[in-house]
Write an enzyme that holds these catalytic residues in place. Structure first.
Site, PDB file in Angstrom:
ATOM      1  N   ARG A  92       0.802  -1.216   0.000  1.00  0.00           N
ATOM      2  CA  ARG A  92       0.000   0.000   0.000  1.00  0.00           C
ATOM      3  C   ARG A  92       0.842   1.276   0.000  1.00  0.00           C
ATOM      4  O   ARG A  92       0.567   2.180  -0.785  1.00  0.00           O
ATOM      5  CB  ARG A  92      -0.985  -0.022   1.182  1.00  0.00           C
ATOM      6  CG  ARG A  92      -1.891   1.212   1.310  1.00  0.00           C
ATOM      7  CD  ARG A  92      -2.464   1.684  -0.019  1.00  0.00           C
ATOM      8  NE  ARG A  92      -3.110   0.652  -0.797  1.00  0.00           N
ATOM      9  CZ  ARG A  92      -3.394   0.758  -2.091  1.00  0.00           C
ATOM     10  NH1 ARG A  92      -3.060   1.855  -2.761  1.00  0.00           N
ATOM     11  NH2 ARG A  92      -3.977  -0.228  -2.719  1.00  0.00           N
ATOM     12  N   LYS A 129       1.342  24.816  -2.884  1.00  0.00           N
ATOM     13  CA  LYS A 129       0.074  24.227  -2.429  1.00  0.00           C
ATOM     14  C   LYS A 129       0.155  22.711  -2.541  1.00  0.00           C
ATOM     15  O   LYS A 129      -0.484  22.069  -3.366  1.00  0.00           O
ATOM     16  CB  LYS A 129      -1.088  24.786  -3.245  1.00  0.00           C
ATOM     17  CG  LYS A 129      -1.300  26.283  -3.027  1.00  0.00           C
ATOM     18  CD  LYS A 129      -2.422  26.827  -3.879  1.00  0.00           C
ATOM     19  CE  LYS A 129      -2.599  28.327  -3.662  1.00  0.00           C
ATOM     20  NZ  LYS A 129      -3.644  28.908  -4.525  1.00  0.00           N
ATOM     21  N   LYS A 161       3.985  39.522  -1.577  1.00  0.00           N
ATOM     22  CA  LYS A 161       2.601  39.302  -2.006  1.00  0.00           C
ATOM     23  C   LYS A 161       1.686  40.423  -1.523  1.00  0.00           C
ATOM     24  O   LYS A 161       2.126  41.371  -0.883  1.00  0.00           O
ATOM     25  CB  LYS A 161       2.120  37.933  -1.512  1.00  0.00           C
ATOM     26  CG  LYS A 161       2.834  36.777  -2.221  1.00  0.00           C
ATOM     27  CD  LYS A 161       2.363  35.432  -1.731  1.00  0.00           C
ATOM     28  CE  LYS A 161       0.899  35.159  -2.060  1.00  0.00           C
ATOM     29  NZ  LYS A 161       0.673  35.039  -3.521  1.00  0.00           N
ATOM     30  N   GLU A 189       4.140  40.472  -6.397  1.00  0.00           N
ATOM     31  CA  GLU A 189       2.803  40.215  -6.928  1.00  0.00           C
ATOM     32  C   GLU A 189       2.186  41.516  -7.439  1.00  0.00           C
ATOM     33  O   GLU A 189       2.300  42.564  -6.801  1.00  0.00           O
ATOM     34  CB  GLU A 189       1.927  39.615  -5.833  1.00  0.00           C
ATOM     35  CG  GLU A 189       0.527  39.257  -6.274  1.00  0.00           C
ATOM     36  CD  GLU A 189      -0.259  38.596  -5.158  1.00  0.00           C
ATOM     37  OE1 GLU A 189      -1.280  39.178  -4.724  1.00  0.00           O
ATOM     38  OE2 GLU A 189       0.149  37.510  -4.704  1.00  0.00           O
TER      39      GLU A 189
END
Length: 276
Positions: A92, A129, A161, A189
């Site tokens: 697995r 992410k 950002k 950004e």
């Protein structure tokens, strides 16, 4: 490079106190062979990690194809031979790795080819992410699929950002970053063409056009050209980019198209292990 401790940890996670089913049913001295097959077409990935898991448990593992190969459904990707209990214990965790990494590699290959068809210079990259604890594996899978590695962490480069800019303006933010270190690239950004020009003029190395439409990206690039700044910066596009919109963003002139969906919305490839 394989993180041995992490892979061994996957085995402990799946059988913290042993595999009681195999220990109850399967004789300790029973030897067996098995084959791992991809049940659908894919770009295969994760074979190196899967082989380590089997070998760590005393099972011989031989990859039948190389990571990065585009294969049809039904392809045997690995054969294993050794103690039956060990084969079953490794099954697995090994299949989970191959399935997830192959899913990322397959999606990345499709996106990268789509981007290059619209703009040969465009590249696709995964973002941060990723599943917690799996970033290195997720990023590796994307690179196997033909993606750029992008940032691995916030330590790699300056990433200024919107929330930073809410506290410090573009020009001052870039100035402070340059004062902090000259050895790291600076990405800023921008949510408008005007902000893109301001960031480039302030000295950013990369301008991140966030949540813009392809038309908005083209507008920002036109503004940078008009200001004589286009060639000074790398243009990255990010924010809700999908497989369907990749060609439009590449065609608009983006250098890098970063896609969180490559790693945060993974569809595992179906792979299975069968005792032979």
């Amino acid at each position: 490079m394989i993180d041995r401790d992490q892979l061994i940890g996957f085995l402990h996670e799946d059988a913290p106190y042993g595999d009681i089913t195999s220990e109850a049913l399967v004789p300790a001295d029973l030897q067996t062979r098995a084959a791992i097959r991809a049940k659908e077409p894919c770009v295969i990935a994760g074979l190196e990690e899967a082989a380590f898991i089997f070998i760590y448990l005393g099972v011989a593992a031989v990859a039948a194809v190389e990571d990065g190969a585009a294969i049809p459904a039904g392809t045997v990707v690995m054969t294993v031979e050794g103690p039956a209990r060990a084969v079953l214990r490794a099954e697995r965790p090994a299949l989970n790795l191959i399935g997830r990494m192959s899913g990322i590699a397959t999606a990345t290959r499709a996106a990268a080819e789509s981007a290059r068809a619209a703009n040969p210079a465009a590249r696709v990259a995964p973002t941060r992410k990723t599943a917690p604890g799996l970033r290195a594996l997720d990023k590796k899978a994307a690179m196997i699929g033909g993606g750029e590695p992008h940032r691995f962490s916030l330590s790699d480069m300056f990433l200024i950002k919107d929330n930073h800019l809410a506290l410090v303006g573009i020009e001052e933010a870039v100035r402070r970053a340059k004062a902090y270190s000259r050895y790291h690239r600076i990405e800023v950004e921008a949510e408008s063409a005007d902000d893109a020009v301001r960031a480039a003029r302030a000295g950013a190395d990369i301008v991140l056009l966030d949540n813009m439409t392809p038309a908005g990206v083209a507008e920002a690039l036109d503004a940078l050209r008009a200001a004589g700044l286009r060639d000074r910066v790398t243009i990255e596009v990010s924010g809700r980019v999908t497989a369907e919109t990749v060609p439009a963003y590449a065609g608009a002139g983006a250098d890098i198209i970063s896609m969180g969906a490559l790693t945060h919305t993974v569809r595992n490839i179906d792979v299975g292990l069968d005792i032979t």
